[in-house]
Design a protein around this motif. Structure first.
Motif, short mmCIF file in Angstrom:
data_model
loop_
_atom_site.label_atom_id
_atom_site.label_comp_id
_atom_site.label_asym_id
_atom_site.label_seq_id
_atom_site.Cartn_x
_atom_site.Cartn_y
_atom_site.Cartn_z
N PRO A 60 44.17 46.89 37.20
CA PRO A 60 44.80 46.93 38.53
C PRO A 60 44.34 45.81 39.47
N TYR A 61 43.06 45.43 39.41
CA TYR A 61 42.56 44.37 40.29
C TYR A 61 43.23 43.03 40.01
N PHE A 62 43.60 42.81 38.77
CA PHE A 62 44.16 41.51 38.37
C PHE A 62 45.51 41.23 39.03
N GLN A 63 46.15 42.25 39.58
CA GLN A 63 47.40 42.02 40.31
C GLN A 63 47.17 41.12 41.52
N THR A 64 45.95 41.18 42.09
CA THR A 64 45.62 40.33 43.24
C THR A 64 45.40 38.88 42.82
N LEU A 65 45.24 38.65 41.53
CA LEU A 65 44.97 37.30 41.02
C LEU A 65 46.20 36.64 40.40
N ALA A 66 47.29 37.38 40.30
CA ALA A 66 48.49 36.86 39.64
C ALA A 66 48.92 35.54 40.27
N GLY A 67 49.10 34.54 39.43
CA GLY A 67 49.57 33.24 39.89
C GLY A 67 48.50 32.35 40.49
#
Length: 186
Positions: free
Chosen positions: A64-71
């Protein structure tokens, strides 16, 4: 440990090339070392996630945290894992994208003139002694390759991006690092 000035690579590090870099502005060579802290997901160590972030982007569905890192397109020159293992992503003579919006002693755009070294860790947990030993050895090697990096030219990410970044955090022992560098006469 040695940095090859021709390639910009640290001989003790595994090289995992990152596309998130470019050439430094003409005439600029590194004269500052910026120390960072990173763990992915936050508070977890090991695993492939830091490599994934710095090399080809991270799968936003993996945690879930990785959504903040997308792109996000970021990198560092060097990562020192918890066990002291170094991984290099960007040759030191090139510009890694580690500092973001930043200022050091009135100079903006720290990526232009700095080397970014990540330590696998968090702001609150003590870093491992092996990381300090490897960090000191890497700094000595960098100073030999780039004499423009003077002993006082070390900063934390929080120092160059106050209010925006907090790493390497209060758990980082600056006195220990300076002691190790003094023992190595650097």
């Amino acid at each position: 440990m040695r940095v090859d000035p021709a390639t910009g690579l640290l001989d003790a590090a595994r090289f995992q090339p990152s596309p998130h870099c470019d050439d430094r502005p003409a005439g600029l060579i590194p004269d500052l070392i910026v120390i960072h802290g990173i763990s992915l997901p936050p508070g977890e160590f090991g695993g492939p996630w830091i490599d994934a972030l710095f090399t080809h982007g991270i799968d936003p569905t993996a945690h879930p945290y990785f959504q903040t890192l997308a792109g996000l397109r970021v990198s560092a020159h060097l990562l020192i894992r918890r066990d002291g293992t170094p991984v290099q992503y960007v040759p030191f003579h090139r510009r890694a994208w580690h500092a973001g919006e930043s200022v050091y002693q009135g100079r903006c755009r720290c990526n232009d003139f700095s080397v970014g070294i990540e330590l696998e860790g968090t702001d609150q947990l003590p870093y491992d002694d092996r990381q300090y030993t490897r960090l000191a050895a890497a700094i000595v090697a960098l100073r030999r390759a780039y004499p423009t990096i003077l002993p006082e030219r070390l900063a934390g990410h929080a120092d160059i991006a106050p209010g925006r970044k907090t790493d390497p955090g209060p758990a980082f022992d600056w006195a220990k690092l300076h002691r190790l560098l003094k023992e190595r006469n650097h």
